[in-house]
Design a protein around this motif. Structure first.
Motif, mmCIF file in Angstrom:
data_model
loop_
_atom_site.group_PDB
_atom_site.id
_atom_site.type_symbol
_atom_site.label_atom_id
_atom_site.label_comp_id
_atom_site.label_asym_id
_atom_site.label_seq_id
_atom_site.Cartn_x
_atom_site.Cartn_y
_atom_site.Cartn_z
ATOM 1 N N ALA A 78 85.690 74.735 19.891
ATOM 2 C CA ALA A 78 86.685 74.481 18.848
ATOM 3 C C ALA A 78 87.159 75.786 18.209
ATOM 4 O O ALA A 78 88.358 75.976 17.979
ATOM 5 N N ALA A 79 86.230 76.694 17.942
ATOM 6 C CA ALA A 79 86.593 77.978 17.334
ATOM 7 C C ALA A 79 87.451 78.807 18.278
ATOM 8 O O ALA A 79 88.409 79.479 17.854
ATOM 9 N N ALA A 100 79.541 82.475 28.030
ATOM 10 C CA ALA A 100 79.208 83.369 26.915
ATOM 11 C C ALA A 100 77.902 82.955 26.265
ATOM 12 O O ALA A 100 77.059 83.795 25.911
ATOM 13 N N GLN A 101 77.709 81.651 26.081
ATOM 14 C CA GLN A 101 76.466 81.147 25.483
ATOM 15 C C GLN A 101 75.265 81.527 26.342
ATOM 16 O O GLN A 101 74.240 82.000 25.842
ATOM 17 N N LYS A 158 73.978 72.034 22.515
ATOM 18 C CA LYS A 158 75.237 71.336 22.723
ATOM 19 C C LYS A 158 76.152 71.434 21.508
ATOM 20 O O LYS A 158 77.367 71.577 21.648
ATOM 21 N N GLU A 159 75.582 71.353 20.323
ATOM 22 C CA GLU A 159 76.407 71.452 19.121
ATOM 23 C C GLU A 159 76.986 72.857 18.974
ATOM 24 O O GLU A 159 78.142 73.032 18.570
ATOM 25 N N GLY A 160 76.193 73.877 19.314
ATOM 26 C CA GLY A 160 76.699 75.245 19.287
ATOM 27 C C GLY A 160 77.843 75.437 20.264
ATOM 28 O O GLY A 160 78.834 76.118 19.962
ATOM 29 N N LEU A 161 77.724 74.831 21.449
ATOM 30 C CA LEU A 161 78.790 74.912 22.439
ATOM 31 C C LEU A 161 80.046 74.204 21.934
ATOM 32 O O LEU A 161 81.164 74.737 22.075
ATOM 33 N N LYS A 173 88.639 74.416 28.063
ATOM 34 C CA LYS A 173 87.567 73.766 28.807
ATOM 35 C C LYS A 173 86.276 74.538 28.567
ATOM 36 O O LYS A 173 86.293 75.727 28.204
ATOM 37 N N PRO A 174 85.126 73.930 28.771
ATOM 38 C CA PRO A 174 83.867 74.535 28.317
ATOM 39 C C PRO A 174 83.371 75.722 29.126
ATOM 40 O O PRO A 174 82.514 76.466 28.652
#
Length: 217
Positions: free
Chosen positions: A195-196, A138-139, A187-190, A131-132
């Motif tokens: 995924a990583a 961290a971001q 958002k794309e970085g998140l 989950k995000p």
């Protein structure tokens, strides 16, 4: 973090017996150089681990003052008691009740330079799905995500949503740390960070075999 099915066990047997069991475990560690390098770089750390491997990993890192996110409800109190005895800093909240408060608490600890830990598939699953929240923390704090996994030579597997792992007496536990993951802005970085993180967690937990319960004796 919320130890749902194992917490009644902790309550009935007592924290003392859990500590006696854990004292018999033997650890072998790989990938600790990733932690050392991140600390040397001065970056805060978010440790992530699958909920099923929570017990052996919190015992492995006891006494370091790492901050853990634990649910506010009654069951979460059992785990909070155990973790406080093992030297953790407790941040109360969850993804369902008090989650925003807990997440802000983790971000505050990270921004102050502390290390935090969480289970990104807890407290209710689905198992082994990130989950995000942890990655977003961290971001926000410019921290690095370090995945942790545990593989046991012998264990009891609780019939719960995550197939919770309780290593048997005198089990050998291989603890594996993955390379740190940087989360880019936006958002794309998140999305890429999530995924990583999921790929890395499966690798350190299951050894690239890609399945729950694999990589253990």
């Amino acid at each position: 973090m919320k130890l749902r099915w194992a917490e009644p066990l902790v309550s009935s047997l007592g924290v003392g017996l859990v500590r006696l069991l854990a004292a018999t475990w033997r650890y072998r560690v790989r990938g600790w150089e990733h932690v050392q390098a991140t600390r040397h770089a001065g970056r805060p750390i978010v440790y992530v681990l699958w909920h099923s491997r929570l017990l052996p990993l919190i015992h492995h890192r006891r006494g370091e003052g790492v901050a853990l996110l634990i649910s506010r409800n009654r069951d979460g109190g059992y785990l909070a008691d155990l973790c406080e005895r093992w030297g953790y800093t407790i941040v109360r909240g969850s993804s369902h009740r008090g989650g925003a408060v807990g997440l802000r608490g983790l971000i505050r600890y990270l921004e102050e330079g502390h290390e935090v830990g969480t289970t990104p598939d807890g407290p209710r699953g689905p198992a082994d799905v990130v989950k995000p929240g942890a990655v977003a923390a961290a971001q926000r704090a410019n921290a690095l995500v370090i995945p942790m996994g545990a593989r046991t030579s012998s264990a009891w597997w609780i019939q719960s949503w995550d197939r919770f792992c309780i290593p048997r007496p005198f089990a050998t536990i291989d603890v594996v740390y993955g390379a740190p993951i940087a989360v880019d802005v936006g958002k794309e970085g998140l999305r890429r960070g999530i995924a990583a993180t999921e790929r890395a967690l499966n690798d350190v937990t299951y050894g690239g075999e890609g399945g729950r319960g694999t990589g253990d004796g």
